[in-house]
Write an enzyme that holds these catalytic residues in place. Structure first.
Site, PDB file in Angstrom:
ATOM      1  N   ASP A 124       4.037  -7.246 -79.934  1.00 38.81           N
ATOM      2  CA  ASP A 124       5.221  -7.871 -80.513  1.00 38.81           C
ATOM      3  C   ASP A 124       5.562  -9.186 -79.828  1.00 38.81           C
ATOM      4  O   ASP A 124       6.203 -10.063 -80.428  1.00 38.81           O
ATOM      5  CB  ASP A 124       6.419  -6.909 -80.451  1.00 38.81           C
ATOM      6  CG  ASP A 124       6.272  -5.744 -81.414  1.00 38.81           C
ATOM      7  OD1 ASP A 124       5.363  -5.789 -82.272  1.00 38.81           O
ATOM      8  OD2 ASP A 124       7.049  -4.776 -81.307  1.00 38.81           O
TER       9      ASP A 124
ATOM     10  N   HIS B  59      -4.184  -7.044 -61.966  1.00 37.51           N
ATOM     11  CA  HIS B  59      -4.160  -7.435 -60.553  1.00 37.51           C
ATOM     12  C   HIS B  59      -3.177  -8.569 -60.269  1.00 37.51           C
ATOM     13  O   HIS B  59      -2.777  -8.750 -59.123  1.00 37.51           O
ATOM     14  CB  HIS B  59      -5.568  -7.854 -60.105  1.00 37.51           C
ATOM     15  CG  HIS B  59      -6.561  -6.733 -60.134  1.00 37.51           C
ATOM     16  ND1 HIS B  59      -6.436  -5.604 -59.360  1.00 37.51           N
ATOM     17  CD2 HIS B  59      -7.701  -6.562 -60.865  1.00 37.51           C
ATOM     18  CE1 HIS B  59      -7.455  -4.787 -59.591  1.00 37.51           C
ATOM     19  NE2 HIS B  59      -8.226  -5.351 -60.507  1.00 37.51           N
TER      20      HIS B  59
ATOM     21  N   GLU C  94     -16.650  -0.726 -66.312  1.00 42.48           N
ATOM     22  CA  GLU C  94     -16.792  -1.182 -64.925  1.00 42.48           C
ATOM     23  C   GLU C  94     -17.098  -0.064 -63.942  1.00 42.48           C
ATOM     24  O   GLU C  94     -16.816  -0.178 -62.746  1.00 42.48           O
ATOM     25  CB  GLU C  94     -15.537  -1.949 -64.498  1.00 42.48           C
ATOM     26  CG  GLU C  94     -14.225  -1.300 -64.876  1.00 42.48           C
ATOM     27  CD  GLU C  94     -13.042  -2.249 -64.717  1.00 42.48           C
ATOM     28  OE1 GLU C  94     -13.116  -3.157 -63.885  1.00 42.48           O
ATOM     29  OE2 GLU C  94     -12.054  -2.042 -65.431  1.00 42.48           O
TER      30      GLU C  94
ATOM     31  N   ASP D 208     -16.118  -4.185 -59.809  1.00 45.93           N
ATOM     32  CA  ASP D 208     -15.839  -2.750 -59.781  1.00 45.93           C
ATOM     33  C   ASP D 208     -17.106  -1.934 -60.010  1.00 45.93           C
ATOM     34  O   ASP D 208     -17.285  -0.869 -59.407  1.00 45.93           O
ATOM     35  CB  ASP D 208     -14.779  -2.404 -60.828  1.00 45.93           C
ATOM     36  CG  ASP D 208     -13.385  -2.805 -60.383  1.00 45.93           C
ATOM     37  OD1 ASP D 208     -12.823  -2.129 -59.507  1.00 45.93           O
ATOM     38  OD2 ASP D 208     -12.863  -3.805 -60.894  1.00 45.93           O
TER      39      ASP D 208
ATOM     40  N   ARG E 233      -4.570  -8.778 -70.319  1.00 48.10           N
ATOM     41  CA  ARG E 233      -5.043  -7.523 -69.732  1.00 48.10           C
ATOM     42  C   ARG E 233      -3.855  -6.778 -69.143  1.00 48.10           C
ATOM     43  O   ARG E 233      -3.305  -7.186 -68.123  1.00 48.10           O
ATOM     44  CB  ARG E 233      -6.094  -7.769 -68.647  1.00 48.10           C
ATOM     45  CG  ARG E 233      -6.574  -6.466 -68.024  1.00 48.10           C
ATOM     46  CD  ARG E 233      -7.833  -6.612 -67.197  1.00 48.10           C
ATOM     47  NE  ARG E 233      -7.639  -7.351 -65.964  1.00 48.10           N
ATOM     48  CZ  ARG E 233      -8.556  -7.464 -65.011  1.00 48.10           C
ATOM     49  NH1 ARG E 233      -9.751  -6.909 -65.180  1.00 48.10           N
ATOM     50  NH2 ARG E 233      -8.336  -8.168 -63.926  1.00 48.10           N
TER      51      ARG E 233
END
Length: 266
Positions: free
Chosen positions: A87, A48, A152, A178, A73
């Site tokens: 990486d 988000h 969620e 959610d 995330r």
């Protein structure tokens, strides 16, 4: 030399509660400020927040030598972006919208080198191996990866036992906002039916020996989740902290009343 120690993963294994904060501004400078504020971990939010791989990489660099652990995330749990973030030095991942054990197993493989996974062997180009200065990085990296899957919606709840049982999943994070929306309580994650679902999910996650995570911007709700046994939890975002601080400063100076609560989730 080995891959860097994942302090967050170690803390979960030792049963030490980990307190976190969301970093959604997309700013390495802001992340650096947050990293010296006493939180155990920060979530660099690419789902988000206005973040792409270079921005998330810059924030990972800003947190690299601080006491605060970086969790990342991505927008979705796709192998192509996971390998880039690996990486760049990410070791702990929160993957949104996990609904099945099959999906969880695919994520485990995406985060690990062969023969246990499909991660490409190219970390010598990135921060993860200290730019190829860590001689045995590729043989030690798998052990320091921490995978948190985010459940969620009702589909994920229905498969919670199968998801939590997947080897390589270190924790399950419940997304209250959610989940509430999917259960017909949009904007009300504190609804009794949602809380009952979270209590059930926590009990099943614990039964499989995995860590239980959650997030809220309500301190009273955070206290409830902690009492329910949350092993790691975020209690706010850099965005709502900034909005609250600048608004309160102006209102205090002008002696104005605080506005009615509003918002669109966390």
């Amino acid at each position: 030399m080995s891959a860097p120690k994942n302090t967050f993963k170690a803390a979960l294994r030792e049963g030490r509660f980990q307190l976190g904060l969301w970093a959604a501004l997309g700013s390495a400078y802001a992340a650096e400020i947050l990293a010296t504020s006493g939180y155990d971990w920060l979530l660099i939010d690419g789902e988000h927040g206005p973040n792409d791989v270079p921005l998330m990489g810059a924030q990972l660099g800003a947190l690299r030598h601080t006491p605060t652990h970086a969790m990342v995330r991505p927008p979705m749990g796709e192998a192509w972006i996971l390998k880039q973030l690996l990486d760049q030095g990410a070791q702990t991942f929160l993957i949104p919208m996990v609904e099945s054990a099959e999906q969880a197993r695919a994520l485990v493989r995406a985060l690990r080198y062969p023969p246990h996974g499909i991660r490409g062997v190219g970390a010598g180009l990135g921060r993860a191996s200290d730019f190829n200065r860590v001689a045995d990085y590729v043989t030690t990296a798998n052990d320091e990866i921490c995978l948190i899957v985010q459940v969620e919606n009702r589909a994920g709840l229905a498969a919670i036992d199968e998801i939590a049982a997947v080897e390589g999943v270190d924790g399950v994070f419940i997304g209250p906002s959610d989940l509430a929306a999917d259960m017909g309580h949009l904007g009300n994650p504190g609804a009794p039916e949602v809380l009952a679902a979270i209590i059930h999910a926590f009990s099943r996650i614990k039964a499989h020996g995995k860590a239980r995570g959650i997030m809220t911007v309500s301190l009273p709700q955070a206290a409830v989740y902690r009492d329910l046994g949350a092993d790691f939890m975020a209690i706010g975002t850099d965005v709502n902290c900034l909005v609250a601080a600048v608004g309160d400063l102006r209102r205090q100076f002008l002696s104005e009343a605080a506005p009615a609560a509003r918002g669109g989730g966390y």
